[in-house]
Design an enzyme around this catalytic site. Structure first.
Site, PDB file in Angstrom:
ATOM      1  N   ILE A  58     -80.686  27.657 -24.850  1.00  0.00           N
ATOM      2  CA  ILE A  58     -81.790  26.935 -25.467  1.00  0.00           C
ATOM      3  C   ILE A  58     -81.917  27.244 -26.979  1.00  0.00           C
ATOM      4  CG2 ILE A  58     -83.272  26.814 -23.355  1.00  0.00           C
ATOM      5  CD1 ILE A  58     -84.941  29.098 -24.429  1.00  0.00           C
ATOM      6  N   GLY A  59     -81.097  28.356 -27.506  1.00  0.00           N
ATOM      7  CA  GLY A  59     -81.231  28.398 -28.875  1.00  0.00           C
ATOM      8  C   GLY A  59     -80.126  29.285 -29.286  1.00  0.00           C
ATOM      9  N   GLY A  73     -79.904  31.897 -32.458  1.00  0.00           N
ATOM     10  CA  GLY A  73     -80.616  32.382 -33.668  1.00  0.00           C
ATOM     11  C   GLY A  73     -79.870  33.055 -34.516  1.00  0.00           C
ATOM     12  N   GLY A  74     -80.486  33.705 -35.589  1.00  0.00           N
ATOM     13  CA  GLY A  74     -79.893  34.534 -36.522  1.00  0.00           C
ATOM     14  C   GLY A  74     -79.263  35.985 -36.061  1.00  0.00           C
ATOM     15  N   GLY A 109     -78.775  36.210 -32.087  1.00  0.00           N
ATOM     16  CA  GLY A 109     -78.076  36.371 -31.019  1.00  0.00           C
ATOM     17  C   GLY A 109     -78.428  34.794 -30.264  1.00  0.00           C
ATOM     18  N   VAL A 156     -80.017  32.655 -27.137  1.00  0.00           N
ATOM     19  CA  VAL A 156     -81.243  32.930 -26.395  1.00  0.00           C
ATOM     20  C   VAL A 156     -80.888  31.765 -25.122  1.00  0.00           C
ATOM     21  CG1 VAL A 156     -83.763  32.382 -26.227  1.00  0.00           C
ATOM     22  CG2 VAL A 156     -82.530  33.266 -28.452  1.00  0.00           C
ATOM     23  N   LYS A 162     -82.421  37.157 -24.849  1.00  0.00           N
ATOM     24  CA  LYS A 162     -81.402  37.113 -25.980  1.00  0.00           C
ATOM     25  C   LYS A 162     -80.197  38.013 -25.548  1.00  0.00           C
ATOM     26  CE  LYS A 162     -83.188  37.583 -30.237  1.00  0.00           C
ATOM     27  NZ  LYS A 162     -83.745  38.100 -31.430  1.00  0.00           N
ATOM     28  N   ASP A 216     -89.546  39.463 -41.985  1.00  0.00           N
ATOM     29  CA  ASP A 216     -88.949  38.086 -41.642  1.00  0.00           C
ATOM     30  C   ASP A 216     -90.105  37.229 -41.112  1.00  0.00           C
ATOM     31  OD1 ASP A 216     -87.156  36.203 -42.155  1.00  0.00           O
ATOM     32  OD2 ASP A 216     -85.918  36.405 -40.253  1.00  0.00           O
TER      33      ASP A 216
END
Length: 1012
Positions: A697-698, A700-701, A703, A705, A719, A832
């Protein structure tokens, strides 16, 4: 101490029980007993003496037992077979009784047995400062009535400090930074008429007005009450303490004027009253304090001029920054022979600087930034070769940079931006060997950057924007290997970008826009793995977009617009997560990669007539052959490149086969270690079985997900982070920085586990467990069905966020950060904070997520420092640009940007803000009238609720203040947000501690100063 039982015998007892033996001399029983009395009394005295010494030895051995686990060798000499007067740290009097215990700075840890120690009858000095002692102290000091000297400072005690009225003979009391809290027993001091030193600052005591008991201690010569929650005014009676040589009242809640009677303290060597709310002018006859060497009244509201300081010729350090002082800097300062530090920034000072200032001694630094000063830079401040900082930002200074500073090799900071300086920069300035920042932006400098730049080995910030600098960039710039930020924008630089610029491995921000640069963009920039922000717009660059830019793991802003760049858009750019992409007005051709054809990049490709797209309506549709050149040579080249890729692929065949087993069910073949942080309702196998492509589903910076649907109906997010040591992957766009095997798991994984495993808060995402193997790691979180706040605000039309929901998200996210900063044993700095890291559950309740960059504040109170700017473009606090210091106020700034997103509905970076401008700049430009302020609010917010949104806007402006000290704490932010209820026209102002003051002031205020 009980006497020996023998001492209770009466002489008559000797008469009643005579020894049965023949006497050689005739005498009466009474006269016989009298002969024994002196011997008996001597025996009793000796028994008492040795019993006392035995007790003192035992007390010291008990102390050793209590603290012997400390990392200290102080107790090596504490041998029970040796006289205790020979123990290290023990001093005895002439009677061989313990007089002093001096064990400060010995790395001692544990609970101090004070009740036992106070049984030492001759003890008059007790010193345990600068250790790691903890625990509470109740009334254990009552028996130490003979103490003259008590030092428990710089420890980690808890609870309140007890009443010490019994210590009436005390002369020196040191409790500074000891950890005591609650109400301090000021009334205990009223009988201590001999007190010479009172140092109880840096403790979180309860608020209290300035204690009258203190100003009655007429023998005081050292008074340290900094950071101990004193409020009210400084009493005029302070003038009674005429013996004072040191007076420190800084970082409290003091208000009102500096009392006029302070001029009676003619012995003062140091006066520190900074960071209060003091007002008014310096008292008349302040000039009487002629022995004053260190004077710090910064961060107050003082006004008037500096004329009273003209006579203080012994001044060594003068700190008056962040006040409202006006007038000229006295010319006499130029004749002060001892003056080494001057800090007067953020005032309203006018006139020129004394030409001879700093020329007499080993001058250290000067900061007169943000005033209205005119005239030239004094030439001789580095005459003695010791100057470290020259800071004169935002004035009206004129003339050239004196050539003398080219030889000032001790300079660490050289900042003169936003003045009217001109001429050429002396060549040696570029090569200052230990300078970490050279900032000459927004002046009228001319000439080139010379090859001396190669000698600037410590330089991290090179800020030259908005001048008239020209010439080619020297190749030697690649030798300044510590560079993090290069800003050369808005100049007249020409020629090529140095090919070796890619050797700057720490480079995080590169701004070359608005120059006359030509040639190609160096491929070597793909080696700058720390690069987050690159802008080369408005030049004459040609050639293609290097595909190596797609390998930059942290790049989030790329602007190459208004050039002559041609060729295809590299597919490698698809792997980047950019908050800003602008390739407009070039000569690009071919298809726009599908992953870049999204709403977020609208306008990023305009002005490239050769581009085509299957999804963006205002571009021509791509034909089946579009993007394929008819040039035979190009076909041959493509074939050759393809062959090389094939060979490389074969070389890594077995490595890739090894990685394939981590997809889908083959993950089970690995040996996994599960660590749970909550009660689990699922098994390890359920998680492993769900790590497959259809559940992704994603990306990310840090890992990939996956969404995991459990058999019980519960949904989780997992993740997956790789920790392979493959060097071949270092140049690819991986989900996390690649680490060698020796380094174990990824830094992001370690940071998230360390941070989240111990956190329990409704507004922080819940980490259920970690599952690790040799080559990868899994983090199992609660699933957030409504995605991120970024999605809801900027990229999704599925859900409209009304103002009530936005307000609740703001409050919830603030509470999550408040817990991280104030509720944990060691404060956690997220580093962040952004809308994409604020996740929303099914009820749109927010959770702070993604702790891959998080840092915990060290136990000693130090803050983390890094040479790589952490965070995301648009959210990064400005102080990162010149200090690299990470603290809680940096999170506050990023959170303030999120508030601005919630209020305005805009992204942190929008083309409408202008070049080099972000949402903070845009909002600041509109804080002038009621109409312009209201125009900031998202048009989707109903008119009736816009004034409520403005209340949140005010808080956002406070959070995004340029100076960290002006920003509130997250605890204050939560309080302010809760106060910002509908239908209350109340502006909120943050005091120095972050407390809230209400002021009846409606929104129609003419000016809106974000730093007030």
């Amino acid at each position: 101490m009980a006497p020996s039982p023998l001492c209770y015998f009466h002489p008559s007892s000797l008469i009643q029980r005579p020894k049965k033996r023949k006497e050689h001399h005739l005498s009466s029983p009474a006269s016989s007993s009298m002969q024994f009395l002196p011997s008996l009394f001597l025996l009793c005295f000796l028994l008492l003496f040795f019993r006392a010494k035995s007790d003192e030895l035992q007390i010291l051995l008990n102390l050793k037992t209590s603290l012997q686990k400390s990392n200290s060798n102080v107790f090596d000499s504490w041998d029970s077979n040796k006289p205790f007067c020979e123990f290290l740290g023990i001093t005895c009097n002439s009677d061989k009784s313990v007089k002093e215990i001096e064990l400060s700075k010995q790395n001692l840890a544990g609970v101090l047995p004070l009740e036992s120690i106070c049984q030492l009858q001759s003890l008059d000095k007790l010193s345990f400062g600068y250790n790691f002692l903890h625990g509470t102290i109740t009334n254990d000091l009552n028996n130490c009535s003979k103490l003259l000297y008590l030092d428990l400072g710089n420890n980690f005690f808890t609870g309140p400090f007890p009443d010490i009225s019994s210590l009436s003979q005390l002369q020196h009391l040191y409790l500074n930074q000891s950890g005591f809290r609650g109400g301090f027993p000021w009334k205990s001091l009223q009988n201590m008429t001999g007190l010479v030193t009172l140092s109880v600052g840096d403790n979180p005591f309860d608020r209290a007005t300035f204690p009258n008991e203190v100003v009655k201690l007429s023998k005081l010569n050292w008074l340290y009450l900094t950071s101990c929650s004193i409020e009210g005014t400084i009493p005029e009676e302070i003038g009674n303490l005429t013996e004072l040589i040191n007076l420190e009242l800084s970082n409290n809640y003091l208000s009102g004027e500096i009392p006029s009677q302070i001029v009676k303290l003619r012995n003062l060597w140091q006066l520190e009253i900074f960071n209060n709310s003091l007002t008014g002018k310096l008292p008349v006859w302040f000039r009487n304090l002629t022995k004053l060497e260190n004077f710090d009244a910064s961060a107050n509201h003082l006004e008037g001029d500096l004329s009273e300081l003209r006579f203080l010729t012994n001044l060594v350090s003068l700190q008056l920054f962040e006040n409202e002082l006006s007038g000229e800097i006295p010319a006499e300062f130029g004749e002060f022979k001892k003056l080494v530090n001057v800090s007067l920034y953020q005032n309203q000072l006018t006139g020129s600087l004394p030409p001879k200032i700093g020329s007499w001694t080993n001058f250290g630094f000067i900061d007169v930034s943000e005033n209205h000063l005119t005239g030239p830079i004094p030439p001789d401040m580095c005459k003695k070769g010791t100057m470290t900082r020259l800071l004169m930002l935002q004035n009206n200074l004129t003339g050239e940079i004196p050539s003398s500073y080219a030889n000032c090799t001790t300079l660490v900071r050289f900042r003169v931006n936003k003045n009217q300086l001109s001429g050429k920069v002396p060549a040696g300035i570029w090569g200052l060997p230990i300078a970490n920042i050279i900032d000459i932006e927004m002046n009228q400098f001319e000439g080139p950057v010379t090859s001396d730049i190669g000698n600037a080995k410590a330089l991290s910030q090179l800020l030259l924007g908005n001048n008239r600098l020209s010439g080619e960039l020297p190749e030697e710039i690649s030798k300044a290997t510590s560079l993090v930020t290069i800003k050369l924008n808005d100049n007249l630089f020409s020629g090529k970008i140095p090919e070796k610029i890619g050797e700057l491995k720490h480079l995080g921000s590169l701004h070359l826009e608005n120059n006359m640069l030509s040639g190609t963009i160096p491929d070597s920039l793909g080696s700058c793995y720390s690069l987050t922000d690159m802008n080369m717009a408005h030049n004459s660059l040609s050639g293609g977009v290097p595909s190596t830019l797609g390998h930059l793991p942290t790049l989030n802003s790329l602007n190459l617009s208004q050039n002559e760049i041609s060729g295809h858009i590299p597919g490698s750019l698809s792997s980047l997560r950019l908050s800003l992409l602008d390739l407009s007005h070039n000569r690009l051709s071919g298809p726009i990669p599908q992953s870049l054809s999204i709403e977020a990049y609208n306008g990023s490709f305009t002005g490239n007539t050769g581009l085509c797209s299957q999804t963006i309506s205002y571009f021509q549709r791509c034909s089946p052959k579009s993007g394929v050149s008819k040039d035979v040579r190009t076909l041959i080249l493509c074939f050759a490149v393809g062959s090389m890729i094939l060979l490389a692929s074969l070389a890594w065949f077995f490595h890739l086969k090894r990685r394939e087993k981590y997809h889908g069910r083959s993950l089970r073949e690995e040996s996994w270690d599960l660590k749970s942080f909550h009660v689990l309702t699922f098994t390890e196998d359920e998680i492993l079985d769900s790590i497959k492509q259809e559940n992704l589903i994603g990306k990310g910076g840090s890992g990939h997900v996956y969404k995991v649907a459990l058999a019980n109906g519960k949904e989780l997010a997992v993740k997956h982070i790789w920790t392979t040591n493959s060097t071949s992957l270092k140049k690819s766009r991986s989900t996390t920085p690649i680490l060698g095997k020796d380094t174990g798991k990824s830094k992001e994984f370690d940071a998230e586990v360390e941070t989240l495993s111990s956190i329990r808060h409704v507004n922080v995402v819940k980490l259920y467990c970690s599952i690790t193997s040799e080559d990868s790691s899994l983090l199992v979180y609660e699933y957030m069905p409504n995605g991120s706040l970024w999605d809801r605000l900027h990229t999704s039309g599925k859900m409209e966020l009304d103002w009530q929901i936005r307000y609740e998200i703001a409050v919830g996210a603030a509470k999550g950060l408040e817990y991280l900063h104030h509720g944990c044993d060691r404060p956690v700095i997220h580093r962040d904070v952004k809308s994409s890291n604020i996740l929303l559950d099914e009820f749109c309740k927010p959770r702070i997520a993604d702790f891959g960059l998080a840092k915990m504040v060290q136990a000693n109170g130090g803050k983390d420092s890094t040479q790589v700017i952490a965070g995301t473009h648009g959210y990064i606090a400005p102080e990162y640009g010149y200090t690299h210091k990470v603290n809680e106020k940096s999170d506050v700034y990023s959170y303030g940007v999120v508030l601005l997103e919630l209020v305005s509905g805009k992204r942190p970076i929008e083309p409408e803000f202008g070049d080099n401008k972000d949402i903070v700049d845009w909002v600041s430009s509109k804080l002038k009238t009621k109409e312009s302020v209201l125009s900031i609010v998202d048009s989707r917010v109903p008119e009736a609720l816009k004034e409520d949104a403005v209340k949140v806007l005010r808080i956002a402006v406070l959070c995004t203040a340029r100076l960290p000290t002006k920003r509130p704490t997250m605890r204050s932010v939560v309080q302010m947000l809760e106060e910002a209820e509908p239908c209350k026209l109340v502006s909120l102002v943050v005091s120095k501690d972050g407390a809230i003051n209400k002021r009846k002031e409606v929104i129609e205020t003419e000016k809106f100063n974000p730093d007030q």
